[in-house]
Scaffold this active site. Sequence first.
Site, PDB file in Angstrom:
ATOM      1  N   ASP A   1      67.232  -1.331   7.926  1.00 53.91           N
ATOM      2  CA  ASP A   1      66.287  -1.901   6.588  1.00 53.91           C
ATOM      3  C   ASP A   1      66.730  -3.791   6.110  1.00 53.91           C
ATOM      4  OD1 ASP A   1      64.789  -2.828   4.384  1.00 53.91           O
ATOM      5  OD2 ASP A   1      65.657  -0.883   3.341  1.00 53.91           O
TER       6      ASP A   1
ATOM      7  N   ASP B   1      61.989 -10.866   1.847  1.00 55.25           N
ATOM      8  CA  ASP B   1      62.112  -9.252   2.936  1.00 55.25           C
ATOM      9  C   ASP B   1      61.305  -9.500   4.110  1.00 55.25           C
ATOM     10  OD1 ASP B   1      59.654  -9.268   1.001  1.00 55.25           O
ATOM     11  OD2 ASP B   1      60.289  -7.451   0.686  1.00 55.25           O
TER      12      ASP B   1
ATOM     13  N   ASP C   1      58.654 -23.399   8.996  1.00 56.16           N
ATOM     14  CA  ASP C   1      57.307 -22.139   7.998  1.00 56.16           C
ATOM     15  C   ASP C   1      57.316 -22.679   7.026  1.00 56.16           C
ATOM     16  OD1 ASP C   1      58.529 -21.206  10.824  1.00 56.16           O
ATOM     17  OD2 ASP C   1      60.301 -19.548   9.816  1.00 56.16           O
TER      18      ASP C   1
ATOM     19  N   GLU D   1      62.144  -1.495   8.133  1.00 52.30           N
ATOM     20  CA  GLU D   1      61.181  -0.735   7.032  1.00 52.30           C
ATOM     21  C   GLU D   1      59.683  -1.468   7.051  1.00 52.30           C
ATOM     22  OE1 GLU D   1      63.398  -0.221   3.409  1.00 52.30           O
ATOM     23  OE2 GLU D   1      60.810   0.271   1.954  1.00 52.30           O
ATOM     24  N   GLU D   2      60.077  -2.713   7.215  1.00 51.91           N
ATOM     25  CA  GLU D   2      58.992  -4.047   7.224  1.00 51.91           C
ATOM     26  C   GLU D   2      57.785  -3.893   8.063  1.00 51.91           C
ATOM     27  OE1 GLU D   2      58.866  -6.230   4.960  1.00 51.91           O
ATOM     28  OE2 GLU D   2      60.258  -5.116   3.958  1.00 51.91           O
TER      29      GLU D   2
ATOM     30  N   LEU E   1      65.865  -6.207   4.136  1.00 48.18           N
ATOM     31  CA  LEU E   1      66.662  -6.112   2.540  1.00 48.18           C
ATOM     32  C   LEU E   1      65.724  -5.411   1.889  1.00 48.18           C
ATOM     33  CD1 LEU E   1      68.495  -8.973   1.974  1.00 48.18           C
ATOM     34  CD2 LEU E   1      66.092  -9.879   1.590  1.00 48.18           C
ATOM     35  N   ASP E   2      66.759  -4.587   1.812  1.00 51.88           N
ATOM     36  CA  ASP E   2      66.848  -3.572   0.434  1.00 51.88           C
ATOM     37  C   ASP E   2      67.087  -4.387  -0.854  1.00 51.88           C
ATOM     38  OD1 ASP E   2      66.389  -0.881   0.527  1.00 51.88           O
ATOM     39  OD2 ASP E   2      68.698  -1.251  -0.836  1.00 51.88           O
TER      40      ASP E   2
ATOM     41  N   GLU F   1      67.693   3.542   6.314  1.00 52.99           N
ATOM     42  CA  GLU F   1      68.285   3.657   4.216  1.00 52.99           C
ATOM     43  C   GLU F   1      69.461   4.286   4.736  1.00 52.99           C
ATOM     44  OE1 GLU F   1      65.155   1.761   1.768  1.00 52.99           O
ATOM     45  OE2 GLU F   1      64.796   3.745   1.828  1.00 52.99           O
TER      46      GLU F   1
END
Length: 329
Positions: free
Chosen positions: A118, A76, A70, A99-100, A120-121, A277
Amino acid sequence: MEESRIAQPIGTTLDRFIKSNQDQFAFASGELSQLLRDIALASKVVNREVNKAGLIDIMGSMGTANMGGDQQQKLDVLANIRFSRALMKGGEACALISEESESYLDLNNHGKYVIAIDPLDGSSNIDVNVSIGTIFSIYRRKSAPGTPIVQEDILQRGDEQVAAGYILYGSSTMLVYTTGHGVNGFTYEPTLGEYFLSHPDMKQPEEGKIFSVNEGAWNSFSQPVKDFLTHCKDNQYTGRYIGSLVADFHRNLLKGGIYMYPATAKDPNGKLRLMYECNALAFVAEQAGGKASDGLCRILEIQPESLHQRTPFYVGSRLMVMKAERYNQ
Ligand code: AHM
Ligand code: MG
């Protein structure tokens, strides 16, 4: 009736732990166990990527693609891909709220579970080598598997979670989760590629001395919030704020304290998102004997009206959160 909790010795692998406790789930078909394993597996891949985050620019400048071929991507976004792929493969989940993603993702229409994540917060900490985390909630869908997904499957209250937890990518990587029968924490051993039970039956001290809040927003806090924080200072509490929700939450879970992201003049509903979250951490907090509130009401009883809904958030030691609520009344 007290459930048949099976005590496991420290050092038990996550896999074995999940297996031994499978009969605690209301619908013990093994699918929820598989979901937890899928999340753990994806977290190991994300952990590997988080650990080499500092090398990404160097590799990029060398024109090196990553192992999967890739293009190098923001962490994130990558984490979102890792978790959604892992959850898609097993077929247990019918929908993924992230979240994304603006809207929820359809996974396997025959799956019985809905996941909110989420991936990667703590985005402001990603580039500076400070702890970050993944937060996840698992719900059972309401509609029959195989039928179209309906709004009630997606917009469920936090008290309908069947499992929730987080992964903390810190000085060690830890996975902490609950299925509504207490909270257990597992530490990752990277050379063996395994999570081991390190923190069985976690309990949050009911009183604490730590307050975690972004005081830079002081001028836009309401008077009750300022009064509560002044009370913390007058009592020589310790201010600790990483700006990474999972890391701040985890420290306060172990040591006793309150994390708060109140409403501000700019953000009357606070900053944090209810569905991926706050709900998961509220479930973990309550299962550890702590408390989670929007300043007045229990987080887990808020009926979400949209996927990315925000809420003020007060979470941590029970007596501290109760005190913050009293100031808010
Ligand atoms: P993010 O989802 O964009 O990473 O934002 C969430 C983070 C939390 O981890 C943290 O507690 C909070 O935002 C910090 O916000 P602030 O910088 O306003 O204090
Ligand atoms: Mg976030």
